[in-house]
Design a protein around this motif. Structure first.
Motif, PDB file in Angstrom:
ATOM      1  N   ALA A  77       0.837  -1.206   0.000  1.00 37.26           N
ATOM      2  CA  ALA A  77       0.000   0.000   0.000  1.00 37.26           C
ATOM      3  C   ALA A  77       0.866   1.248   0.000  1.00 37.26           C
ATOM      4  O   ALA A  77       0.565   2.229  -0.690  1.00 37.26           O
ATOM      5  N   ALA A  78       1.961   1.229   0.773  1.00 38.71           N
ATOM      6  CA  ALA A  78       2.855   2.387   0.826  1.00 38.71           C
ATOM      7  C   ALA A  78       3.433   2.694  -0.548  1.00 38.71           C
ATOM      8  O   ALA A  78       3.551   3.860  -0.942  1.00 38.71           O
ATOM      9  N   LYS A  79       3.785   1.653  -1.284  1.00 39.23           N
ATOM     10  CA  LYS A  79       4.316   1.863  -2.642  1.00 39.23           C
ATOM     11  C   LYS A  79       3.279   2.542  -3.533  1.00 39.23           C
ATOM     12  O   LYS A  79       3.603   3.451  -4.306  1.00 39.23           O
ATOM     13  N   LEU A  80       2.043   2.093  -3.433  1.00 39.79           N
ATOM     14  CA  LEU A  80       0.980   2.681  -4.261  1.00 39.79           C
ATOM     15  C   LEU A  80       0.667   4.110  -3.826  1.00 39.79           C
ATOM     16  O   LEU A  80       0.429   4.985  -4.669  1.00 39.79           O
ATOM     17  N   LEU A  81       0.675   4.339  -2.531  1.00 38.17           N
ATOM     18  CA  LEU A  81       0.330   5.664  -2.016  1.00 38.17           C
ATOM     19  C   LEU A  81       1.346   6.728  -2.406  1.00 38.17           C
ATOM     20  O   LEU A  81       1.003   7.912  -2.521  1.00 38.17           O
ATOM     21  N   ARG A  82       2.580   6.324  -2.610  1.00 30.91           N
ATOM     22  CA  ARG A  82       3.610   7.295  -2.991  1.00 30.91           C
ATOM     23  C   ARG A  82       3.285   7.966  -4.318  1.00 30.91           C
ATOM     24  O   ARG A  82       3.693   9.106  -4.564  1.00 30.91           O
ATOM     25  N   ASP A 138       6.388  -1.493  15.517  1.00 30.38           N
ATOM     26  CA  ASP A 138       7.602  -1.564  16.331  1.00 30.38           C
ATOM     27  C   ASP A 138       8.792  -2.148  15.575  1.00 30.38           C
ATOM     28  O   ASP A 138       9.935  -1.747  15.800  1.00 30.38           O
ATOM     29  N   HIS A 139       8.529  -3.108  14.683  1.00 36.52           N
ATOM     30  CA  HIS A 139       9.633  -3.802  14.016  1.00 36.52           C
ATOM     31  C   HIS A 139      10.252  -2.996  12.874  1.00 36.52           C
ATOM     32  O   HIS A 139      11.287  -3.379  12.340  1.00 36.52           O
ATOM     33  N   VAL A 140       9.628  -1.899  12.505  1.00 33.40           N
ATOM     34  CA  VAL A 140      10.129  -1.092  11.387  1.00 33.40           C
ATOM     35  C   VAL A 140      11.138  -0.060  11.901  1.00 33.40           C
ATOM     36  O   VAL A 140      10.848   0.672  12.854  1.00 33.40           O
ATOM     37  N   THR A 141      12.290  -0.002  11.260  1.00 34.44           N
ATOM     38  CA  THR A 141      13.288   1.002  11.629  1.00 34.44           C
ATOM     39  C   THR A 141      13.014   2.290  10.873  1.00 34.44           C
ATOM     40  O   THR A 141      12.282   2.305   9.872  1.00 34.44           O
ATOM     41  N   GLU A 142      13.633   3.367  11.332  1.00 38.22           N
ATOM     42  CA  GLU A 142      13.486   4.650  10.634  1.00 38.22           C
ATOM     43  C   GLU A 142      14.031   4.553   9.215  1.00 38.22           C
ATOM     44  O   GLU A 142      13.472   5.131   8.280  1.00 38.22           O
ATOM     45  N   ASP A 143      15.135   3.824   9.039  1.00 38.06           N
ATOM     46  CA  ASP A 143      15.718   3.678   7.701  1.00 38.06           C
ATOM     47  C   ASP A 143      14.769   2.947   6.767  1.00 38.06           C
ATOM     48  O   ASP A 143      14.621   3.333   5.597  1.00 38.06           O
ATOM     49  N   GLU A 144      14.123   1.886   7.277  1.00 40.76           N
ATOM     50  CA  GLU A 144      13.180   1.159   6.429  1.00 40.76           C
ATOM     51  C   GLU A 144      11.990   2.044   6.082  1.00 40.76           C
ATOM     52  O   GLU A 144      11.521   2.036   4.934  1.00 40.76           O
ATOM     53  N   ALA A 145      11.498   2.783   7.031  1.00 37.47           N
ATOM     54  CA  ALA A 145      10.374   3.687   6.762  1.00 37.47           C
ATOM     55  C   ALA A 145      10.748   4.684   5.667  1.00 37.47           C
ATOM     56  O   ALA A 145       9.947   4.955   4.764  1.00 37.47           O
ATOM     57  N   ARG A 146      11.954   5.219   5.743  1.00 37.67           N
ATOM     58  CA  ARG A 146      12.385   6.191   4.728  1.00 37.67           C
ATOM     59  C   ARG A 146      12.461   5.565   3.340  1.00 37.67           C
ATOM     60  O   ARG A 146      12.205   6.238   2.334  1.00 37.67           O
ATOM     61  N   ARG A 147      12.795   4.281   3.280  1.00 40.04           N
ATOM     62  CA  ARG A 147      12.843   3.609   1.970  1.00 40.04           C
ATOM     63  C   ARG A 147      11.471   3.582   1.309  1.00 40.04           C
ATOM     64  O   ARG A 147      11.361   3.444   0.089  1.00 40.04           O
ATOM     65  N   TYR A 148      10.434   3.675   2.110  1.00 38.41           N
ATOM     66  CA  TYR A 148       9.069   3.712   1.575  1.00 38.41           C
ATOM     67  C   TYR A 148       8.529   5.137   1.502  1.00 38.41           C
ATOM     68  O   TYR A 148       7.325   5.343   1.301  1.00 38.41           O
TER      69      TYR A 148
END
Length: 304
Positions: free
Chosen positions: A165-170, A181-191
């Protein structure tokens, strides 16, 4: 190689096993289909597994516990045509070195597409204006709708569906917030997103899309406190599981126009006719059809 398709005879199985898929499967070995119109019971499943090497399961399949698998000494692969395998297998399958596959990624892509579809439909008020067009002939003079472009969207949970969904929303230049909780800031930024708390998401996002798994810990995790943070123009979308939201409290707040919602899942399915969610102008109710769409089902089977 012997292959058991435990899905019962009927339209659902036919949507996964087209003629092409059946031919490809037959090329791989001896295929046995469950020709009844019901899922096997535990005893029937144990007997059917016998000398089977591969078992292809579907929705409603009996759980393949250690007891059931005790009758399957040759079984090496369980291929589930659904998404999550939790209702189908327990640790005993892995203890027996059985490989477990599922259509989760293809399901996730389709549900993510459905999520964006629901958001757009609600913001643009498509169900409302379609109904008015059929009844009145044209839109009323003071009509109003909104778009997704540039909106702030909160994703609660970040599994396979939310990632897609994040890919589509971009593509809509949205500002994406993620609570997981399991998502890091770096991973979030990749999306193209950033991490946020549940409180920030519910109090600041125009759209809140729920993507949490059903576990004892997530039962009614979205409660009165969080729901009360939503603004009157906010949209709550749930394509995950009904039990993660306090449905009774949500229905009460929706009846008071505290926010709007698109709901594809419910605590009890089918949704009872007496549900207070029915008849609310600000709630779009979908009968658990987020995905996969029928045309994607053969891709699930071929991918297994």
């Amino acid at each position: 190689m012997k292959i058991l398709v435990s899905m019962p005879h009927g339209a659902v199985r036919d949507s996964f096993f087209t003629d092409d898929i059946r031919e490809k499967l037959a090329d791989l070995g001896d295929v046995v289909y469950n020709e009844s119109e019901k899922n096997y019971t535990e005893n029937e499943m144990r007997r059917a597994l016998g000398d089977v090497d591969v078992c292809i399961t579907g929705w409603g399949n009996v759980k393949l516990t250690d007891d059931v698998l005790s009758g399957a000494p040759s079984l090496r692969v369980i291929a589930h045509t659904g998404g999550t395998v939790a209702p189908i297998v327990d640790d005993s399958a892995y203890d027996r070195n059985i490989k477990v596959l599922s259509g989760n990624e293809i399901f996730a892509q389709s549900v993510a597409e459905g999520t964006v579809c629901y958001i757009l439909s609600a913001l643009r008020r498509i169900p409302q204006y379609c109904a008015e067009m059929q009844k009145d002939g044209w839109a009323h003079k003071n009509w109003y709708n909104e778009g997704l472009i540039g909106q702030r969207v909160g994703l609660v949970g970040f599994g396979a569906v939310a990632r897609n969904a994040a890919k589509l929303l971009r593509a809509f230049d949205t500002e994406i917030l993620i609570c997981a909780d399991h998502v890091t800031e770096d991973e979030a930024r990749r999306y193209g997103a950033r991490k946020a708390s549940m409180e920030e998401i519910f109090s600041t996002c125009k759209i809140v899309s729920v993507h949490l798994a059903q576990t004892p810990e997530t039962y009614h995790i979205i409660d009165k406190s969080l729901l009360s943070m939503l603004s009157p123009d906010a949209l709550l979308v749930n394509t995950a599981r009904g039990s993660v939201i306090d449905e009774a409290e949500m229905a009460r707040m929706l009846s008071e126009k505290k926010f709007s919602a698109v709901l594809d899942v419910f605590e009890v399915e089918p949704l009872p006719m007496t549900s207070p969610l029915r008849g609310l102008e600000n709630a779009i109710l979908i009968p658990h059809m987020g995905g996969p769409t029928i045309d994607r089902r053969p891709f699930v089977t071929s991918a297994l």
